[in-house]
Structure formats: C-alpha cells, structure tokens
Design an enzyme around this catalytic site. Structure first.
Site, PDB file in Angstrom:
ATOM      1  N   SER A  18       0.832  -1.211   0.000  1.00  0.00           N
ATOM      2  CA  SER A  18       0.000   0.000   0.000  1.00  0.00           C
ATOM      3  C   SER A  18       0.865   1.260   0.000  1.00  0.00           C
ATOM      4  O   SER A  18       1.861   1.349   0.723  1.00  0.00           O
ATOM      5  CB  SER A  18      -0.886  -0.006   1.256  1.00  0.00           C
ATOM      6  OG  SER A  18      -1.553   1.236   1.380  1.00  0.00           O
ATOM      7  N   LYS A  46      -3.465   3.197  -1.811  1.00  0.00           N
ATOM      8  CA  LYS A  46      -2.834   3.908  -0.698  1.00  0.00           C
ATOM      9  C   LYS A  46      -3.836   3.957   0.457  1.00  0.00           C
ATOM     10  O   LYS A  46      -5.029   3.669   0.275  1.00  0.00           O
ATOM     11  CB  LYS A  46      -2.449   5.313  -1.139  1.00  0.00           C
ATOM     12  CG  LYS A  46      -3.652   6.178  -1.435  1.00  0.00           C
ATOM     13  CD  LYS A  46      -3.276   7.485  -2.082  1.00  0.00           C
ATOM     14  CE  LYS A  46      -4.559   8.183  -2.528  1.00  0.00           C
ATOM     15  NZ  LYS A  46      -4.335   9.291  -3.404  1.00  0.00           N
ATOM     16  N   ILE A  72       5.295  10.530   4.946  1.00  0.00           N
ATOM     17  CA  ILE A  72       4.347  11.108   3.996  1.00  0.00           C
ATOM     18  C   ILE A  72       3.132  11.653   4.753  1.00  0.00           C
ATOM     19  O   ILE A  72       2.608  12.723   4.420  1.00  0.00           O
ATOM     20  CB  ILE A  72       3.905  10.038   2.953  1.00  0.00           C
ATOM     21  CG1 ILE A  72       5.137   9.319   2.355  1.00  0.00           C
ATOM     22  CG2 ILE A  72       3.066  10.670   1.858  1.00  0.00           C
ATOM     23  CD1 ILE A  72       6.094  10.187   1.597  1.00  0.00           C
ATOM     24  N   GLY A  73       2.702  10.896   5.752  1.00  0.00           N
ATOM     25  CA  GLY A  73       1.637  11.398   6.624  1.00  0.00           C
ATOM     26  C   GLY A  73       0.236  11.288   6.054  1.00  0.00           C
ATOM     27  O   GLY A  73      -0.606  12.152   6.292  1.00  0.00           O
ATOM     28  N   ASN A 133      -5.051  -0.634   7.931  1.00  0.00           N
ATOM     29  CA  ASN A 133      -3.703  -0.191   8.285  1.00  0.00           C
ATOM     30  C   ASN A 133      -3.696   0.184   9.754  1.00  0.00           C
ATOM     31  O   ASN A 133      -4.182   1.239  10.134  1.00  0.00           O
ATOM     32  CB  ASN A 133      -3.300   1.013   7.432  1.00  0.00           C
ATOM     33  CG  ASN A 133      -1.863   1.430   7.687  1.00  0.00           C
ATOM     34  OD1 ASN A 133      -1.197   0.899   8.580  1.00  0.00           O
ATOM     35  ND2 ASN A 133      -1.372   2.393   6.918  1.00  0.00           N
ATOM     36  N   CYS A 136       0.726   2.486  10.842  1.00  0.00           N
ATOM     37  CA  CYS A 136       1.473   3.623  10.324  1.00  0.00           C
ATOM     38  C   CYS A 136       2.371   4.219  11.402  1.00  0.00           C
ATOM     39  O   CYS A 136       1.896   4.601  12.460  1.00  0.00           O
ATOM     40  CB  CYS A 136       0.528   4.699   9.816  1.00  0.00           C
ATOM     41  SG  CYS A 136       1.441   6.115   9.227  1.00  0.00           S
ATOM     42  N   THR A 198       6.664  -0.168   7.592  1.00  0.00           N
ATOM     43  CA  THR A 198       8.017   0.375   7.762  1.00  0.00           C
ATOM     44  C   THR A 198       8.425   0.420   9.235  1.00  0.00           C
ATOM     45  O   THR A 198       7.584   0.508  10.127  1.00  0.00           O
ATOM     46  CB  THR A 198       8.086   1.783   7.166  1.00  0.00           C
ATOM     47  OG1 THR A 198       7.021   2.564   7.718  1.00  0.00           O
ATOM     48  CG2 THR A 198       7.946   1.748   5.660  1.00  0.00           C
ATOM     49  N   GLY A 257      11.570  -5.015   1.559  1.00  0.00           N
ATOM     50  CA  GLY A 257      12.857  -5.078   0.870  1.00  0.00           C
ATOM     51  C   GLY A 257      12.929  -6.031  -0.300  1.00  0.00           C
ATOM     52  O   GLY A 257      14.025  -6.380  -0.755  1.00  0.00           O
ATOM     53  N   THR A 279       9.237  -0.459  -2.026  1.00  0.00           N
ATOM     54  CA  THR A 279      10.238   0.557  -2.357  1.00  0.00           C
ATOM     55  C   THR A 279      10.865   0.328  -3.735  1.00  0.00           C
ATOM     56  O   THR A 279      11.174   1.287  -4.449  1.00  0.00           O
ATOM     57  CB  THR A 279      11.319   0.574  -1.254  1.00  0.00           C
ATOM     58  OG1 THR A 279      10.639   0.753  -0.005  1.00  0.00           O
ATOM     59  CG2 THR A 279      12.313   1.693  -1.448  1.00  0.00           C
TER      60      THR A 279
HETATM   61  O1  RRO Z   1       1.632   7.881   4.849  1.00  0.00           O
HETATM   62  C1  RRO Z   1       2.655   7.484   5.428  1.00  0.00           C
HETATM   63  O2  RRO Z   1       3.537   8.266   5.816  1.00  0.00           O
HETATM   64  C2  RRO Z   1       2.904   6.061   5.663  1.00  0.00           C
HETATM   65  C3  RRO Z   1       1.929   5.124   5.976  1.00  0.00           C
HETATM   66 BR1  RRO Z   1       0.111   5.522   6.025  1.00  0.00          BR
HETATM   67  C4  RRO Z   1       2.291   3.771   6.263  1.00  0.00           C
HETATM   68  O3  RRO Z   1       1.476   2.889   6.544  1.00  0.00           O
HETATM   69  N1  RRO Z   1       3.614   3.469   6.197  1.00  0.00           N
HETATM   70  C5  RRO Z   1       4.551   4.373   5.898  1.00  0.00           C
HETATM   71  O4  RRO Z   1       5.739   4.030   5.870  1.00  0.00           O
HETATM   72  N2  RRO Z   1       4.196   5.661   5.629  1.00  0.00           N
END
Ligand code: RRO
Length: 300
Positions: A18, A46, A72-73, A133, A136, A198, A257, A279
């Site tokens: 995602s 996403k 990214i948030g 999710n 995050c 992550t 990875g 990635t």
């Molecule tokens: O949007 C993000 O910053 C973000 C999300 Br929702 C997530 O589940 N995992 C990530 O590494 N970044």
C-alpha cells in the site's frame, strides 16, 4: 503460478505494498505499457482516511545507504473523495486488465472510525477486499491499536461483521511481539495478515562538508520520525513473516525489501501466500512484473 487468496483468484503471487504504487498516476505516465503488463496480480490502494488529509510538511523522504525513510503522513482525499473520484477510474483500469482485484487500504484512529470506513468499502462492489492499516509509524493514531494485541483483537472483532469481503490486517513491525499481534488479528476474525510496514526511523539534518549546515539542526523530515523501507529491512521482514506464518492459520502477505525473485521466494518459503513489492517500485515501476516473471521461472 495462480494463487487462491481468501477466495480471490490471482494470476501470480506478487502484489504491491500500500502507498508504493499509484496506479492512476502510473497510467498517466506509462499508458499502454502499464495496460499491456500490469505489474501486480492484485492492486492495493494507498491508505484512505475518513476525512481528507494534506499529509506531512516537507521534507518527506530521506535516503539511507540501503533504504528509504518516508514521512508522507497519509495525504488523501478522504473516503468520500476516494469513492467518488479514484474508485471509478481504478475500477475501469482494473476491469480492462481482466482479473486484478482491488484491495482498499483504510486507517482510522478509533474502532468507530474504522467501522465507518469498512462499511463504506462494503457498499462498493468494485472493492474486492479491505486492508486495515493499524501500523502507520508516522501518525499517532493507529500505532497503538496495531502494537497492542488486546486492542487490535477488539477492533478487528468490532468491524469484522460489517463486511463480507476479505479483511486483511496490516501489522506494524514496531511492536514487542508481532506474532502475538497476528494471533490477535486472527482471533478477531481477520481473513489474512500482511507485514511488514516500515520500521520507525529518524534522520537528522545533514551537516554540510564545509562545516555546520545552514539548515536548522534537528530531525530532517517534516513529520519528525519516519518509516524505513527497502533492502535495509529485508532480513527483519523475513524473520517477522516467518514467526507470524508459523503461528497463524490464515494467509500471510509478506513484504519488506523485496527487489528480486529470490527475495520473493524467500518470503514464500517461510510461509507467505503472497509477496508485496514496495520501495523497489520507485526505482523500477515494472519491478512487480519482473519479479513475478522471474519467480515463475525459479519455482515453476
Ligand atoms: O503515509 C505514510 O507516511 C505512511 C503510511 Br500511512 C504507512 O502505513 N507506512 C509508511 O511508511 N508511511
């Protein structure tokens, strides 16, 4: 190489993680190439939240020697915007491709919010499955739910009756006992788990070669901390996927990875049913197709 995943027939076991592949943007950039060989056997959206979000302030990315930290948030149009604008366009693209089911990833900070999101997805036949999710690392909401087996089980149990679609729980690796979280998701009624998201990480503003940087000292990323992905986390992913797959009876989507077929084979070898590419798609948007092709050649 076709795979049955929670009743969905997939052409091969490679999907996207995602937030790592925007199919509509890719369609604009690559057009016919994307239509002739879509890289994934199912497409994961996403993360969508109830309300629209602008995302974190920049900078949002930091490259490490073997990985990427993102903060990214969760920028997104909110569920109403997604359903009204993105879903119809995605449905047309995926229908043209034949059988590429759409998995919509959602995130809420309370069980009530998650319930609303799941109900909204349930009402749309274009959506084949829902991924929650709960992992995050960039937004405070969600982290606690996914890292605490008790809360996680409660939330999954609360939303499970709201959908007949397969319900996938995407686990956080930032938990004391990831297998306990996976078992909690299963006990709550999840049809599958996916991992790893992550790993929480921090990058500091670089010091320039000639001496202290002109930039203010402190965290580089606008959101403060971020999430580490890429080759740097593959061994962690392999360990966590192996420990989860050993304990649960539901299917596991393994990721972290993966950049070639040998990496995908490793995750399948420790018990994953599907493998997600994340990635690596930023470096090579067709990586999923390459990995699926090579995987078919090495595992038959
Ligand atoms: O949007 C993000 O910053 C973000 C999300 Br929702 C997530 O589940 N995992 C990530 O590494 N970044």
């Amino acid at each position: 190489m076709s795979v049955d995943f929670c009743g969905l027939e997939l052409a091969h076991p490679v999907i996207n993680g995602s937030g790592t592949f925007d199919a509509l943007a890719a369609l604009g950039a690559f057009g016919e190439v994307l239509r002739s060989e879509f890289p994934f056997a199912a497409y994961v959206s996403k993360t969508i939240t109830l309300e629209p979000r602008p995302g974190n302030p920049p900078p949002r990315l930091w490259e490490t020697p073997a990985g990427l930290i993102n903060s990214i948030g969760l920028p997104n149009k909110g569920v109403a915007g997604y359903l009204a604008e993105d879903l119809p366009a995605l449905a047309i693209l995926l229908a043209e491709l034949g059988s590429v089911p759409l998995i919509t990833n959602v995130m809420g900070s309370t069980a009530a919010e998650i319930a609303e999101l799941v109900e909204a997805c349930e009402a749309r036949p274009e959506i084949a499955a829902v991924e929650l999710n709960v992992s995050c690392p960039n937004v405070k909401t969600g982290l606690d739910i996914g890292a605490d087996p008790g809360q996680l089980e409660e939330v999954v149990r609360a939303v499970r009756p709201l959908t007949g679609k397969p319900l996938i729980v995407k686990l956080t690796p930032n938990a004391a006992d990831v297998a306990a979280c996976a078992l909690a998701a299963e006990a709550g009624g999840a049809d599958a788990v996916s991992l790893i998201n992550t790993l929480r990480a921090l990058a500091l503003t670089p010091v320039s070669r000639g001496g202290p940087s002109a930039l203010p000292e402190g965290p580089w990323l606008g959101g403060g901390t971020g999430g580490l992905s890429g080759p740097a986390i593959r061994a962690v992913a392999l360990a966590q996927v192996a420990s989860v797959a050993e304990r649960v009876s539901i299917p596991v989507i393994g990721m972290g990875g993966v950049s070639n077929a040998a990496h995908a084979r490793d995750l399948l070898g420790v018990g994953a049913t599907l493998v997600a590419v994340g990635t690596e798609s930023f470096r090579d948007p067709m990586a999923g197709a390459r990995i699926a092709r090579e995987l078919a050649a090495i595992v038959g």
